[in-house]
Design a protein around this motif. Structure first.
Motif, short mmCIF file in Angstrom:
data_model
loop_
_atom_site.label_atom_id
_atom_site.label_comp_id
_atom_site.label_asym_id
_atom_site.label_seq_id
_atom_site.Cartn_x
_atom_site.Cartn_y
_atom_site.Cartn_z
N LYS A 149 -21.49 9.40 -53.52
CA LYS A 149 -21.77 10.82 -53.81
C LYS A 149 -22.25 11.00 -55.25
O LYS A 149 -22.56 12.10 -55.67
N ASN A 150 -22.33 9.90 -56.00
CA ASN A 150 -22.80 9.95 -57.37
C ASN A 150 -24.28 10.30 -57.40
O ASN A 150 -25.02 9.96 -56.49
N GLY A 151 -24.74 10.92 -58.45
CA GLY A 151 -26.14 11.35 -58.57
C GLY A 151 -27.13 10.21 -58.65
O GLY A 151 -28.33 10.42 -58.47
N GLY A 152 -26.68 8.99 -58.92
CA GLY A 152 -27.58 7.85 -59.01
C GLY A 152 -27.73 7.11 -57.69
O GLY A 152 -28.26 6.01 -57.65
N TRP A 153 -27.26 7.71 -56.64
CA TRP A 153 -27.27 7.08 -55.32
C TRP A 153 -28.23 7.86 -54.42
O TRP A 153 -28.08 9.06 -54.25
N HIS A 154 -29.20 7.18 -53.84
CA HIS A 154 -30.13 7.83 -52.91
C HIS A 154 -30.09 7.14 -51.56
O HIS A 154 -30.14 5.91 -51.50
N SER A 155 -30.03 7.94 -50.50
CA SER A 155 -30.04 7.40 -49.14
C SER A 155 -31.35 7.76 -48.45
O SER A 155 -31.66 8.94 -48.29
N PHE A 156 -32.10 6.74 -48.04
CA PHE A 156 -33.32 6.98 -47.28
C PHE A 156 -33.01 7.44 -45.86
O PHE A 156 -33.91 7.86 -45.14
N TYR A 157 -31.74 7.37 -45.45
CA TYR A 157 -31.34 7.92 -44.16
C TYR A 157 -31.37 9.44 -44.21
O TYR A 157 -31.54 10.10 -43.19
N GLU A 158 -31.17 9.99 -45.40
CA GLU A 158 -31.11 11.44 -45.57
C GLU A 158 -32.41 12.05 -46.04
O GLU A 158 -32.72 13.19 -45.71
N ALA A 201 -36.65 10.92 -47.42
CA ALA A 201 -37.66 9.90 -47.72
C ALA A 201 -38.03 9.89 -49.20
O ALA A 201 -38.49 8.88 -49.71
N ASP A 202 -37.82 10.99 -49.88
CA ASP A 202 -38.23 11.12 -51.27
C ASP A 202 -37.05 10.98 -52.22
O ASP A 202 -36.04 11.67 -52.08
N VAL A 203 -37.21 10.10 -53.21
CA VAL A 203 -36.18 9.90 -54.23
C VAL A 203 -36.42 10.93 -55.33
O VAL A 203 -37.51 11.01 -55.88
N SER A 204 -35.39 11.71 -55.64
CA SER A 204 -35.55 12.72 -56.69
C SER A 204 -35.64 12.06 -58.06
O SER A 204 -35.09 10.97 -58.27
N LYS A 205 -36.30 12.72 -58.97
CA LYS A 205 -36.44 12.18 -60.34
C LYS A 205 -35.10 12.04 -61.03
O LYS A 205 -34.91 11.16 -61.86
N GLU A 206 -34.14 12.89 -60.67
CA GLU A 206 -32.82 12.87 -61.31
C GLU A 206 -32.07 11.57 -61.03
O GLU A 206 -31.25 11.15 -61.83
N VAL A 207 -32.34 10.94 -59.90
CA VAL A 207 -31.67 9.68 -59.57
C VAL A 207 -31.91 8.65 -60.67
O VAL A 207 -31.01 7.91 -61.05
N TRP A 208 -33.12 8.64 -61.20
CA TRP A 208 -33.51 7.62 -62.19
C TRP A 208 -32.93 7.88 -63.57
O TRP A 208 -33.11 7.09 -64.49
N ASP A 209 -32.19 8.99 -63.75
CA ASP A 209 -31.55 9.30 -65.02
C ASP A 209 -30.21 8.58 -65.18
O ASP A 209 -29.57 8.69 -66.22
N HIS A 210 -29.77 7.87 -64.17
CA HIS A 210 -28.47 7.19 -64.19
C HIS A 210 -28.65 5.71 -64.57
O HIS A 210 -29.70 5.13 -64.34
N GLY A 211 -27.59 5.13 -65.12
CA GLY A 211 -27.63 3.73 -65.52
C GLY A 211 -27.63 2.78 -64.33
O GLY A 211 -28.22 1.71 -64.38
N ILE A 212 -26.94 3.19 -63.27
CA ILE A 212 -26.95 2.43 -62.02
C ILE A 212 -27.64 3.30 -60.98
O ILE A 212 -27.27 4.46 -60.80
N VAL A 213 -28.64 2.73 -60.33
CA VAL A 213 -29.31 3.42 -59.23
C VAL A 213 -29.12 2.58 -57.98
O VAL A 213 -29.40 1.38 -57.97
N VAL A 214 -28.62 3.23 -56.94
CA VAL A 214 -28.44 2.58 -55.64
C VAL A 214 -29.40 3.25 -54.66
O VAL A 214 -29.36 4.47 -54.50
N LEU A 215 -30.26 2.46 -54.06
CA LEU A 215 -31.16 2.95 -53.02
C LEU A 215 -30.71 2.34 -51.70
O LEU A 215 -30.78 1.13 -51.51
N GLU A 216 -30.26 3.19 -50.81
CA GLU A 216 -29.67 2.77 -49.54
C GLU A 216 -30.62 3.08 -48.40
O GLU A 216 -31.24 4.14 -48.36
N GLY A 217 -30.74 2.14 -47.47
CA GLY A 217 -31.58 2.36 -46.29
C GLY A 217 -32.98 1.80 -46.47
O GLY A 217 -33.97 2.45 -46.12
#
Length: 142
Positions: A25-34, A36-52
């Motif tokens: 649920k952290n802001g640096g986590w993006h799910s392609f299940y939810e 298709a587009d990764v928000s720019k805010e995701v990339w503001d975190h030190g750890i980015v998790v791209l799931e799916g």
């Protein structure tokens, strides 16, 4: 980059959350299940998790079709550049293995399966660490 793969519903997300102490649920986590587009805010975190990753492949194929593999490689390159541009950044990719089992009859599903396999090979080549998760247990491959 750290790549985590394994079967569907085998505990990949839970394993990554525990390994990094980083809830999905952290802001640096993006799910392609939810989405298709990764928000720019995701990339503001030190750890980015791209799931799916398999859904990312499917969405890319729907958008660019015959140039899909090239587009996937360009995206992977951009993600790697993001991680490498700052020594404190970490990129974690999670993808379900869709290459096992019965080969699909539909051409578009076979293409998706093939592209996912090729993309995962590119990811593994670029990754410094690769883990396979089966039934919640990890096996480090790289």
């Amino acid at each position: 980059m750290h790549f985590v793969t394994g079967g569907a519903f085998n505990g990949k997300r839970r394993w990554v959350e525990a390994f990094y102490g980083y809830p999905h649920k952290n802001g640096g986590w993006h799910s392609f299940y939810e989405s298709a587009d990764v928000s720019k805010e995701v990339w503001d975190h030190g750890i980015v998790v791209l799931e799916g990753m398999e859904m990312f492949v499917k969405n890319t194929l729907n958008e660019v079709n015959e140039k899909g593999r090239e587009q996937l490689r360009l995206e992977l390159k951009k993600w790697c550049e993001w991680e490498q541009s700052n020594g404190t950044r970490k990129l974690v990719l999670i993808g379900s293995d869709i290459g096992k089992g019965i080969v699909p009859i539909e051409k578009e599903h076979r293409l998706w399966r093939d592209m996912a396999g090729w993309f995962y090979q590119d990811i593994v080549s670029a990754a410094y660490r690769v883990d396979v998760i089966w039934y919640g247990l990890s096996e480090r491959l790289k």
